[in-house]
Design an enzyme around this catalytic site. Structure first.
Site, PDB file in Angstrom:
ATOM      1  N   PRO A   1       0.809  -1.220   0.000  1.00  0.00           N
ATOM      2  CA  PRO A   1       0.000   0.000   0.000  1.00  0.00           C
ATOM      3  C   PRO A   1       0.842   1.271   0.000  1.00  0.00           C
ATOM      4  O   PRO A   1       1.716   1.432   0.844  1.00  0.00           O
ATOM      5  CB  PRO A   1      -0.771  -0.118   1.321  1.00  0.00           C
TER       6      PRO A   1
ATOM      7  N   ASP B   1      -2.079   2.878   2.574  1.00  0.00           N
ATOM      8  CA  ASP B   1      -1.449   2.981   3.878  1.00  0.00           C
ATOM      9  C   ASP B   1      -1.828   4.350   4.423  1.00  0.00           C
ATOM     10  O   ASP B   1      -1.520   5.360   3.806  1.00  0.00           O
ATOM     11  CB  ASP B   1       0.062   2.863   3.713  1.00  0.00           C
TER      12      ASP B   1
ATOM     13  N   TRP C   1       4.201   0.446  10.249  1.00  0.00           N
ATOM     14  CA  TRP C   1       4.763  -0.692   9.501  1.00  0.00           C
ATOM     15  C   TRP C   1       4.101  -2.006   9.929  1.00  0.00           C
ATOM     16  O   TRP C   1       4.072  -2.964   9.177  1.00  0.00           O
ATOM     17  CB  TRP C   1       6.274  -0.793   9.703  1.00  0.00           C
TER      18      TRP C   1
ATOM     19  N   GLN D   1      12.213  -1.041   0.467  1.00  0.00           N
ATOM     20  CA  GLN D   1      11.292  -1.771   1.342  1.00  0.00           C
ATOM     21  C   GLN D   1      11.957  -2.966   2.026  1.00  0.00           C
ATOM     22  O   GLN D   1      11.287  -3.706   2.743  1.00  0.00           O
ATOM     23  CB  GLN D   1      10.090  -2.268   0.540  1.00  0.00           C
TER      24      GLN D   1
END
Length: 1041
Positions: free
Chosen positions: A47, A86, A522, A559
């Site tokens: 996201p 997100d 997260w 990431q």
RNA sequence: GGGCUUGUAGCUCAGUUGGUCAGAGCACCGCUCUGAUAAGGCGGGGGUCGGUGGUUCGAGUCCACCCAGGCCCA
């Protein structure tokens, strides 16, 4: 009728109607639905946060995701593509905080959490429109209408459930730990957040005297780059095994590591030697007596971590402000002084600097020390220091209460699971990510903030008893609102509402309140495999069968410690396995100088501008084509232009060519049937090439090597299809009637185009769709199966032979160029090698047309045209003769090569003496090259050579003139925009007898080529156009009849 | 400071297990083809393959160190 492709349309205008068509006919949804019941290929969308503008770097991973999903769909899998957002976390809060002009946390509390969170909720979707637009324009098919959103109650409930699983298994604990803390945001940051903000800065580097107790004029010399921590100093640490010395310098005595004596500024004399451990418990006087601790302090302790690389080997220690310091503090039971508040300012006890930001206080502290004679030396030092990744404040490290998940307790399991993930490229998994896992520490999951999933742990005010609800239902059962009313079903799970829920302590009957922290965002995104389906509250039955784990995810390399980690950590705990089986990692997109793109540098590329100018197909193709996703891509706008002009343009034109002539002839594919094996050789060749390409593209795709796949496709379309096949069938297509030869060409081109549209569909979805739909009446190329190759149609021998023909043509053109005889001028004879007689005879017409020659003759002995040169084949002879190679090469150079070849042709071997060795030369051990012999136009490449007879006789000259005339007339047709099928009448005037003769002799030819029914000499008139034909003036006029 | 990764023509990139004047496309210059093409073809200029050492008969390729960019970590 085939719909004609608009080759002139601006890319954006070309793509829009296709996009509208998709929308109108619901093609994206259909591409999921029509595979109902098929095996699943599970894809998870990482996201993004929609509170920032999407950029070109987002386009790369979106392209990769889309290509793989489309490809897998076409392979027969059902691929669901649920979008996600997100929505929590510090970035959002910072943005709102900026809007409101707040710089510290307290201002938010005064403003009101309710109001603040409302603003956060709104801000999260600030750029949603742009994100949708970008996704849409790019052709990334994603179900944006039914996304998972991390702020929804359902999503939060799943996150709570997951956290509750940890809590129930005693995997969550609270601890004081040294954390990197942002004084401005007022929250600790996690390791992966800190990692993003290192910068090189200059800090003071100071050497400080610590007065040894009861010894006159004797000091420990210590070093620090954070003077403000000196105020909280409680100990000095030395390495137990290193050598330390006391030196006399001037009239004072200093104690420091022997290896660090270099830091001293003046002459010295060693007066005493110690081991570090000899100094243990040696006491000194407190540097800043603002706080007088109760515990014993101000003595030397021992630590193995002390190095001799910088400083003095005597390390100043303040347990509240450093990880190692904290550990020593615990070990020695040192006092814990933390006279700094959450805004990073000194508390009132520190009277001299109360209320001052600690880093700003450095100067004053140094000055104070200097005045008191405690400063030995100061300088500035460049080093990297962490800054807050959002608000840019320098971070400070200090001890703080924080909630942790014991991820270290199942680290082995994570490492094991990681090994089962297919990483593209592999070294990410083994190296970077693997290393990180090896050094994994417990996950600090709490944030002292407002906008996030509230940490679902309640604490008893009286006895500290904990409880954790794992669902809304549990919350309702255990808790009540503060006013005593039950918790409503639709309770808003964010702060401050959830903070109103209180429990009664089952142990002591006291009031339990929620711990004020929120959860690291997260943790939200890492929970998405579960959260997006509201598992286990819904979808439990199909979850393990159809929804988990993902076969594929793809995100940027940034990431690694972010989403890749949290996804693995959470699912390893919940499900015992990774939540993704394969992971395609893309590097960052850099500007064309290889620098990182950023708004502040002003080198960021506007993705909307690019999409508008060049279209999504070209942009996507370029991103894939330019460099493999896992190497940093330098974004060069000209590269996108090039893709558009060359690849997209060529493909459009091939399709347009087919439609134009197919329509003229009313060609319908289904009305004919000619087995590929019965078609002309040229057709069989392109079909063979097509099948070879299908085979290899599939192989590349399976390895997610999309770059090689598109490079291969591009070369196929441009070189094989357009530049050779279509170019060579034009004559066949122009023929009148519908002979088998023409039908075969149409059928073949149709098949090639159709297959190409499918092959390119995952990468360039728009143009592929347009071509597909121009060829068929079917709904969409994206509802098709990906082509499969037919091994029987692959003819390697024919492909090789065609290579020879192409080489011959290429060489012949080079030869013409060399003698400056243009191709329009026919020549009599081309000489080609006898060995290729078979192929060349069969494909003679191709060569004759391309090179404009009358005849091909075959020669066995090319020495007529060239000389040999001989070199050793190093690969063969090198290993055998080693260091003699240079002498052998020299000997060969001095030999008569033609003679050597003669002998080899006769005997097969030639004996040569070099360095007293007998060398046996064979054809295999030599590299035989050739050179032009004087007086011939000759070219060679590998097995192929050609030579041209360059004499031009009378007849050839006339023919050349005729061709020249045809060319001029065609130009005029085009210029006057005649239709391709228009018949014309030609009038000409010239004083050249040569031209007149050419017109007479080649009248039929000229008329046939130009679709003229008349070719007549006339008096010169004003509307005739003047031309230079091989140096002669001709006046021409053409008219439609 | 450590780890990973990249460095080849003005630009974007290929270069197999080390094997010999170092390749493609773009851009530039000249010529050329073309009734699908904003394309295509032929040729030219342009590179001490980031640098320095080493291994080897032979290194863009293997090794060591260094320099620069990127990412990650201290």
């Amino acid at each position: 009728m085939f719909k004609k492709i608009d080759v002139k349309a601006k890319p954006a205008d070309f793509e829009k109607p296709i996009r509208d068509y998709w929308k109108q006919h619901n093609i994206p949804q259909k591409s999921e639905d029509f595979r109902e019941g098929a095996p699943k290929f599970v894809f998870y969308e990482g996201p993004p946060t929609a509170n920032g503008m999407p950029g070109i770097h987002h386009a790369i991973s979106r392209t990769l995701k889309d290509v793989v999903c489309r490809y897998k769909t076409m392979q027969g899998y059902q691929v669901r593509r649920k979008a996600g957002w997100d929505t929590h976390g510090l970035p959002v809060e910072i943005e709102v905080q900026k809007q409101l002009g707040f710089s510290v946390k307290k201002e938010i509390e005064e403003y009101g959490i309710e109001k603040f969170n409302k603003k956060c909720r709104e801000s999260v979707f600030t750029y949603e429109k742009e994100w949708r637009e970008m996704t849409n324009l790019l052709g990334y098919w994603l179900d944006l209408d039914d996304p998972y959103i991390t702020l929804s109650n359902d999503y939060i409930e799943t996150v709570w459930w997951i956290l509750n699983q940890y809590w129930k298994k005693d995997m969550i604990y609270i601890d004081n730990k040294i954390v990197p803390f942002c004084p401005s945001c007022g929250t600790p940051l996690s390791d992966h957040e800190v990692a993003q903000g290192y910068k090189e800065v200059e800090d003071p580097s100071v050497y400080i005297r610590f007065k040894v107790k009861d010894e006159k004029n004797t000091y420990f010399l210590a070093w620090t780059t954070t003077p403000w921590t000196l105020i909280s100093n409680v100990a000095l640490v030395v390495h137990p095994d290193h050598d330390y010395v006391k030196v006399k310098t001037g009239d004072e005595y200093l104690i420091l590591a022997k290896a660090r004596l270099g830091v001293l500024k003046e002459e010295y004399e060693i007066v005493e030697n110690y081991k570090g451990k000899d100094l243990k418990y040696k006491e000194y006087e407190q540097l800043f007596p603002f706080i007088v601790p109760e515990e014993k302090a101000f003595y030397v302790a021992l630590g193995d971590y002390v190095t001799l690389e910088d400083g003095t080997g005597v390390v100043h220690t303040a347990p509240a402000f450093g990880e190692e310091d904290f550990a020593i503090g615990k070990e020695y039971d040192l006092p814990f002084m933390r006279p700094v508040n959450e805004e990073g300012k000194f508390t009132d006890e520190i009277t001299s600097w109360a209320g001052e930001f600690v880093k700003d206080a450095d100067k004053g502290i140094i000055k104070d020390l200097n005045m008191r004679g405690m400063l030995y030396f100061r300088t500035q030092m460049k080093h990297t220091y962490p800054f807050c990744w959002r608000c840019d404040s320098p971070l400070i490290y200090f001890a703080r209460r924080s909630w942790y998940i014991r991820t270290t307790s199942y680290n082995d399991k994570m490492i094991e699971n990681n090994k089962k993930i297919d990483w593209y490229p592999p070294y990410i998994g083994e190296g970077r990510f693997g290393d990180w896992l090896e050094n994994n520490r417990d996950w600090a999951i709490s944030r002292d903030r407002f906008w996030g999933t509230p940490l679902n742990i309640w604490l008893c005010e009286k006895c500290g008893q904990q409880d954790s609800p794992g669902s809304i239902k549990e919350l309702q059962e255990k808790g009540k609102l503060v006013d005593g009313t039950p918790v409503p079903d639709d309770i808003e799970l964010h702060r401050p509402y959830v903070d109103d829920v209180v429990f009664t302590c089952p142990e002591c009957g006291g009031i339990m309140r929620r711990t004020p922290e929120v959860i690291d965002c997260w943790f939200d995104s890492g929970s998405m495999p579960f959260g997006q389906w509201h598992y286990p509250f819904e979808n439990e039955d199909i979850f393990d069968k159809e929804l988990f784990p993902a076969d594929f995810i793809a995100e940027g390399i940034d990431q690694t410690r972010g989403w890749f980690y949290t996804m693995l950590a959470i699912s390893t705990f919940i499900k015992g396995r990774s939540s993704y089986k394969s992971c395609l990692v893309n590097e960052m997109v850099l500007d064309k100088h290889g620098k990182k793109m950023s708004k502040s540098k002003g080198n960021a590329v506007d993705v909307f501008k690019i999409l508008d100018k060049y279209g999504a197909d070209a942009t996507r193709w370029y991103l894939l084509y330019a460099s493999p996703p896992w190497t940093p891509t330098r974004f060069d706008e000209e590269g996108v232009l090039e893709v558009n002009n060359k690849f997209i343009g060529t493909l459009k034109n091939v399709a347009s060519f087919f439609a134009t002539y197919g329509n003229i002839d009313n060609f319908e594919y289904d009305e004919y049937s000619i087995n590929p094996k019965d078609r002309p050789e040229l057709d069989r060749w392109i079909i063979s090439r097509l099948n070879s390409v299908i085979k290899r593209v599939r192989e590349f795709n399976e390895k997610y090597d999309l770059t090689r796949a598109v490079r291969l496709l591009q070369s196929f379309v441009i070189n094989d299809v357009s530049n050779w096949y279509v170019r060579r069938i034009r004559k066949r297509v122009w023929a009148s009637g519908m002979e088998n030869d023409k039908v075969a060409a149409y059928m073949t081109l149709y098949e090639v185009l159709l297959a190409t549209s499918k092959l390119c569909a995952p990468y360039a979805p728009y143009i592929s769709e347009e071509i597909y739909r121009s060829l068929t009446n079917k709904e969409s190329v994206h509802l098709e199966n990906y082509p499969e190759h037919d091994e029987e149609l692959i003819l390697p021998e024919l492909e090789k032979e065609m290579r020879y023909i192409i080489d011959i043509v290429s060489l012949a053109r080079a030869a013409r160029n060399e003698v400056q005889i243009k191709i329009r001028q026919p020549l009599r004879t081309l000489y080609a090698p006898e060995e290729l007689k078979g192929v060349v005879e069969r494909m003679k017409s191709l060569i004759v047309e391309e090179i404009n020659i009358h005849d091909i003759e075959f020669v066995k002995d090319k020495t007529r045209f060239m000389d040999y040169t001989i070199k050793p084949d190093y690969k063969v002879m090198g290993p055998k003769y080693g260091k003699h190679m240079s002498h052998i090469a020299q000997a060969l150079q001095n030999m008569d090569a033609n003679h050597l070849i003669d002998v080899l042709n006769k005997d097969g071997v030639y004996h040569l003496d070099v360095d007293t060795n007998e060398i046996k030369l064979t054809k295999e051990s030599l590299q035989i090259d050739t050179q032009n012999k004087e007086g011939f136009v000759y070219g060679e490449d590998g097995d192929v050579f050609v030579a041209l007879d360059t004499r031009i006789d009378e007849e050839l000259l006339l023919e050349g003139n005729a061709r020249e005339l045809v060319n001029k007339i065609q130009f005029m047709r085009k210029e006057q925009d005649f239709d391709i099928m228009d018949r014309i009448a030609i009038s000409f005037y010239t004083e050249s007898d040569e031209i007149k003769e050419a017109c007479e002799k080649f009248a039929d030819y000229i008329q046939k080529e130009t679709l003229a029914v008349k070719l007549a000499e006339k008096e010169k008139t004003d509307d005739m156009k003047s031309w230079n034909v091989n140096g002669k003036e001709v006046f021409l006029q053409v008219k439609v009849i």
